[in-house]
Scaffold this motif. Structure first.
Motif, PDB file in Angstrom:
ATOM      1  N   ARG A 103       0.750  -1.060   0.112  1.00 22.78           N
ATOM      2  CA  ARG A 103      -0.021  -0.192   0.094  1.00 22.78           C
ATOM      3  C   ARG A 103       1.037   1.334  -0.060  1.00 22.78           C
ATOM      4  O   ARG A 103       0.702   2.161  -0.846  1.00 22.78           O
ATOM      5  CB  ARG A 103      -0.822  -0.131   1.071  1.00 22.78           C
ATOM      6  N   LEU A 104       1.918   1.417   0.984  1.00 26.19           N
ATOM      7  CA  LEU A 104       2.712   2.424   0.786  1.00 26.19           C
ATOM      8  C   LEU A 104       3.653   2.565  -0.277  1.00 26.19           C
ATOM      9  O   LEU A 104       3.777   3.727  -1.170  1.00 26.19           O
ATOM     10  CB  LEU A 104       4.035   2.030   1.842  1.00 26.19           C
ATOM     11  N   LEU A 105       3.882   1.498  -1.061  1.00 15.92           N
ATOM     12  CA  LEU A 105       4.586   1.515  -2.304  1.00 15.92           C
ATOM     13  C   LEU A 105       3.904   2.097  -3.435  1.00 15.92           C
ATOM     14  O   LEU A 105       4.189   3.124  -4.502  1.00 15.92           O
ATOM     15  CB  LEU A 105       5.324   0.083  -2.598  1.00 15.92           C
ATOM     16  N   ARG A 106       2.449   1.654  -3.473  1.00 13.32           N
ATOM     17  CA  ARG A 106       1.716   1.974  -4.559  1.00 13.32           C
ATOM     18  C   ARG A 106       1.245   3.691  -4.288  1.00 13.32           C
ATOM     19  O   ARG A 106       1.333   4.231  -5.489  1.00 13.32           O
ATOM     20  CB  ARG A 106       0.295   1.406  -4.449  1.00 13.32           C
ATOM     21  N   GLN A 107       1.273   3.942  -3.132  1.00 15.45           N
ATOM     22  CA  GLN A 107       0.734   5.446  -2.959  1.00 15.45           C
ATOM     23  C   GLN A 107       2.121   6.360  -3.366  1.00 15.45           C
ATOM     24  O   GLN A 107       2.015   7.350  -3.908  1.00 15.45           O
ATOM     25  CB  GLN A 107       0.619   5.769  -1.457  1.00 15.45           C
ATOM     26  N   TYR A 108       3.325   5.842  -2.899  1.00 18.38           N
ATOM     27  CA  TYR A 108       4.561   6.523  -3.341  1.00 18.38           C
ATOM     28  C   TYR A 108       4.657   6.469  -4.634  1.00 18.38           C
ATOM     29  O   TYR A 108       5.067   7.850  -5.302  1.00 18.38           O
ATOM     30  CB  TYR A 108       6.016   5.703  -2.764  1.00 18.38           C
ATOM     31  N   LEU A 109       4.316   5.468  -5.524  1.00 18.88           N
ATOM     32  CA  LEU A 109       4.859   5.471  -7.100  1.00 18.88           C
ATOM     33  C   LEU A 109       3.585   6.219  -7.703  1.00 18.88           C
ATOM     34  O   LEU A 109       3.847   6.920  -8.791  1.00 18.88           O
ATOM     35  CB  LEU A 109       4.538   4.016  -7.445  1.00 18.88           C
ATOM     36  N   ASP A 142      31.924  -9.033   2.142  1.00 17.67           N
ATOM     37  CA  ASP A 142      31.589 -10.529   2.704  1.00 17.67           C
ATOM     38  C   ASP A 142      31.035 -11.257   1.920  1.00 17.67           C
ATOM     39  O   ASP A 142      30.715 -12.413   2.050  1.00 17.67           O
ATOM     40  CB  ASP A 142      30.647 -10.241   3.777  1.00 17.67           C
ATOM     41  N   GLY A 143      30.701 -10.579   0.558  1.00 17.14           N
ATOM     42  CA  GLY A 143      30.070 -11.530  -0.637  1.00 17.14           C
ATOM     43  C   GLY A 143      28.661 -11.200  -0.794  1.00 17.14           C
ATOM     44  O   GLY A 143      27.796 -11.774  -1.641  1.00 17.14           O
ATOM     45  N   THR A 144      27.970 -10.570   0.207  1.00 20.43           N
ATOM     46  CA  THR A 144      26.763 -10.157   0.135  1.00 20.43           C
ATOM     47  C   THR A 144      26.435  -9.333  -1.093  1.00 20.43           C
ATOM     48  O   THR A 144      27.295  -8.292  -1.359  1.00 20.43           O
ATOM     49  CB  THR A 144      26.233  -9.314   1.575  1.00 20.43           C
ATOM     50  N   GLU A 145      25.279  -9.509  -1.871  1.00 24.02           N
ATOM     51  CA  GLU A 145      25.104  -8.766  -2.922  1.00 24.02           C
ATOM     52  C   GLU A 145      23.830  -7.922  -2.650  1.00 24.02           C
ATOM     53  O   GLU A 145      22.794  -8.409  -2.011  1.00 24.02           O
ATOM     54  CB  GLU A 145      25.023  -9.717  -4.055  1.00 24.02           C
ATOM     55  N   MET A 146      23.799  -6.861  -3.330  1.00 24.41           N
ATOM     56  CA  MET A 146      22.461  -5.875  -3.215  1.00 24.41           C
ATOM     57  C   MET A 146      22.218  -5.880  -4.824  1.00 24.41           C
ATOM     58  O   MET A 146      23.181  -5.532  -5.664  1.00 24.41           O
ATOM     59  CB  MET A 146      22.922  -4.560  -2.516  1.00 24.41           C
ATOM     60  N   TYR A 147      21.073  -5.273  -5.055  1.00 22.55           N
ATOM     61  CA  TYR A 147      20.525  -5.554  -6.300  1.00 22.55           C
ATOM     62  C   TYR A 147      19.834  -3.917  -6.990  1.00 22.55           C
ATOM     63  O   TYR A 147      18.582  -3.718  -6.608  1.00 22.55           O
ATOM     64  CB  TYR A 147      19.450  -6.411  -6.607  1.00 22.55           C
ATOM     65  N   PRO A 148      20.600  -3.257  -7.810  1.00 20.34           N
ATOM     66  CA  PRO A 148      20.061  -1.845  -8.075  1.00 20.34           C
ATOM     67  C   PRO A 148      18.949  -2.129  -8.955  1.00 20.34           C
ATOM     68  O   PRO A 148      18.873  -2.880  -9.893  1.00 20.34           O
ATOM     69  CB  PRO A 148      21.060  -1.190  -8.756  1.00 20.34           C
ATOM     70  N   MET A 149      17.825  -1.475  -8.672  1.00 18.03           N
ATOM     71  CA  MET A 149      16.603  -1.487  -9.505  1.00 18.03           C
ATOM     72  C   MET A 149      16.072  -0.101  -9.987  1.00 18.03           C
ATOM     73  O   MET A 149      16.146   1.010  -9.002  1.00 18.03           O
ATOM     74  CB  MET A 149      15.448  -2.177  -8.970  1.00 18.03           C
ATOM     75  N   LEU A 150      15.444  -0.264 -11.203  1.00 19.94           N
ATOM     76  CA  LEU A 150      14.982   1.482 -11.480  1.00 19.94           C
ATOM     77  C   LEU A 150      13.468   1.016 -11.895  1.00 19.94           C
ATOM     78  O   LEU A 150      13.222   0.221 -12.426  1.00 19.94           O
ATOM     79  CB  LEU A 150      15.680   1.737 -12.583  1.00 19.94           C
ATOM     80  N   TRP A 151      12.586   2.222 -11.564  1.00 15.69           N
ATOM     81  CA  TRP A 151      11.411   2.375 -11.947  1.00 15.69           C
ATOM     82  C   TRP A 151      11.042   3.659 -12.678  1.00 15.69           C
ATOM     83  O   TRP A 151      11.482   4.516 -12.200  1.00 15.69           O
ATOM     84  CB  TRP A 151      10.301   2.523 -10.707  1.00 15.69           C
ATOM     85  N   GLU A 152      10.194   3.334 -13.708  1.00  8.76           N
ATOM     86  CA  GLU A 152      10.060   4.768 -14.639  1.00  8.76           C
ATOM     87  C   GLU A 152       8.619   4.830 -15.023  1.00  8.76           C
ATOM     88  O   GLU A 152       7.856   3.902 -15.022  1.00  8.76           O
ATOM     89  CB  GLU A 152      10.780   4.482 -15.927  1.00  8.76           C
ATOM     90  N   PRO A 153       8.081   6.113 -14.822  1.00  7.30           N
ATOM     91  CA  PRO A 153       6.779   6.103 -14.763  1.00  7.30           C
ATOM     92  C   PRO A 153       6.360   5.964 -16.307  1.00  7.30           C
ATOM     93  O   PRO A 153       7.221   6.122 -17.279  1.00  7.30           O
ATOM     94  CB  PRO A 153       6.316   7.916 -14.867  1.00  7.30           C
ATOM     95  N   GLU A 189       4.462   8.797 -10.362  1.00  5.07           N
ATOM     96  CA  GLU A 189       3.864   9.183 -11.702  1.00  5.07           C
ATOM     97  C   GLU A 189       3.240  10.409 -12.088  1.00  5.07           C
ATOM     98  O   GLU A 189       3.138  10.890 -13.271  1.00  5.07           O
ATOM     99  CB  GLU A 189       2.596   8.019 -11.760  1.00  5.07           C
ATOM    100  N   ALA A 190       2.574  11.095 -10.982  1.00  2.00           N
ATOM    101  CA  ALA A 190       2.175  12.642 -11.255  1.00  2.00           C
ATOM    102  C   ALA A 190       3.171  13.342 -11.509  1.00  2.00           C
ATOM    103  O   ALA A 190       3.044  14.502 -12.509  1.00  2.00           O
ATOM    104  CB  ALA A 190       1.207  12.817 -10.211  1.00  2.00           C
ATOM    105  N   ARG A 191       4.328  13.193 -10.959  1.00  2.05           N
ATOM    106  CA  ARG A 191       5.464  14.180 -11.066  1.00  2.05           C
ATOM    107  C   ARG A 191       6.319  13.631 -12.343  1.00  2.05           C
ATOM    108  O   ARG A 191       7.286  14.363 -12.812  1.00  2.05           O
ATOM    109  CB  ARG A 191       6.234  14.266 -10.005  1.00  2.05           C
ATOM    110  N   MET A 192       6.000  12.663 -12.876  1.00  2.00           N
ATOM    111  CA  MET A 192       7.050  11.741 -14.036  1.00  2.00           C
ATOM    112  C   MET A 192       8.390  11.910 -13.534  1.00  2.00           C
ATOM    113  O   MET A 192       9.336  12.204 -14.151  1.00  2.00           O
ATOM    114  CB  MET A 192       6.977  12.793 -15.261  1.00  2.00           C
ATOM    115  N   THR A 193       8.526  11.431 -12.308  1.00  2.00           N
ATOM    116  CA  THR A 193       9.859  11.003 -11.772  1.00  2.00           C
ATOM    117  C   THR A 193      10.059   9.853 -11.565  1.00  2.00           C
ATOM    118  O   THR A 193       9.452   8.851 -11.268  1.00  2.00           O
ATOM    119  CB  THR A 193       9.726  11.739 -10.386  1.00  2.00           C
TER     120      THR A 193
END
Length: 195
Positions: free
Chosen positions: A138-144, A183-194, A148-152
């Motif tokens: 729910r938080l993520l939907r409101q944030y996105l 230590d071998g831990t990986e993090m995964y960059p991700m991108l969302w576009e309007p 979307e409205a700001r085309m960011t």
């Protein structure tokens, strides 16, 4: 009745930092940052509060009214990510003997950080007691919706493959190779576009 979403205020920061620490304390990046489990939550709580304060000043912090779930975003301009003026001093004080781990973490994430103007989704967490209730969704939907409205654009670093799958359901896509921690831990960059 569903818990209401609202924007956080400075008085909420401590409660929300507790929520994030409870949610994140066993994630692999948190274990890298503070390997000693007996110290981890004590160090992570004020660290997450620092990031929440950054969101309050330079972005947006959305929360469930009962502090059970939080989303922290930071607006990143053409000049790049700008931390709080006292970030370095506070980080050193908060992290103590683990400070080198946090410096390495910031350096590796910073080197991979998306370079165009965007909203950095710095943190999203739900207290373990409320997992499975779709509060984060729910938080993520409101944030996105706001982006979307700001085309960011939005950029984040997912902490594990399960979270990659979660964010992919909201049309986030991998944006670069994984970020490897010492230590071998990986993090995964991700991108969302309007659209």
């Amino acid at each position: 009745m569903e818990t209401r979403i609202r924007r956080a205020e400075p008085a909420d920061a401590g409660y929300l930092a507790d929520t994030v620490a409870d949610a994140f304390q066993f994630l692999a990046p948190s274990v890298f940052l503070v390997p000693d489990e007996s110290h981890r939550r004590r160090v992570l709580t004020p660290y997450f509060r620092l990031l929440i304060e950054l969101g309050l000043k330079r972005g947006e912090v959305l929360m469930m009214e009962d502090h059970s779930s939080v989303l922290v975003s930071v607006d990143v301009g053409p000049e790049g990510l700008s931390m709080l003026p006292d970030y370095d001093d506070r980080l050193r004080e908060i992290t103590g003997p683990y400070h080198p781990n946090f410096l390495e973490f910031d350096a590796r994430l910073g080197a991979a950080h998306f370079q165009r103007e965007h909203s950095w989704l710095a943190l999203m967490a739900t207290h373990p007691r409320y997992k499975g209730q779709r509060r984060g969704s729910r938080l993520l939907r409101q944030y996105l919706g706001g982006l979307e409205a700001r085309m960011t654009l939005s950029y984040l670093e997912a902490a594990n493959p399960g979270l990659v799958d979660f964010y992919a359901r909201f049309t986030f896509l991998p944006s670069s190779d994984p970020i490897s921690l010492p230590d071998g831990t990986e993090m995964y960059p991700m991108l969302w576009e309007p659209l």
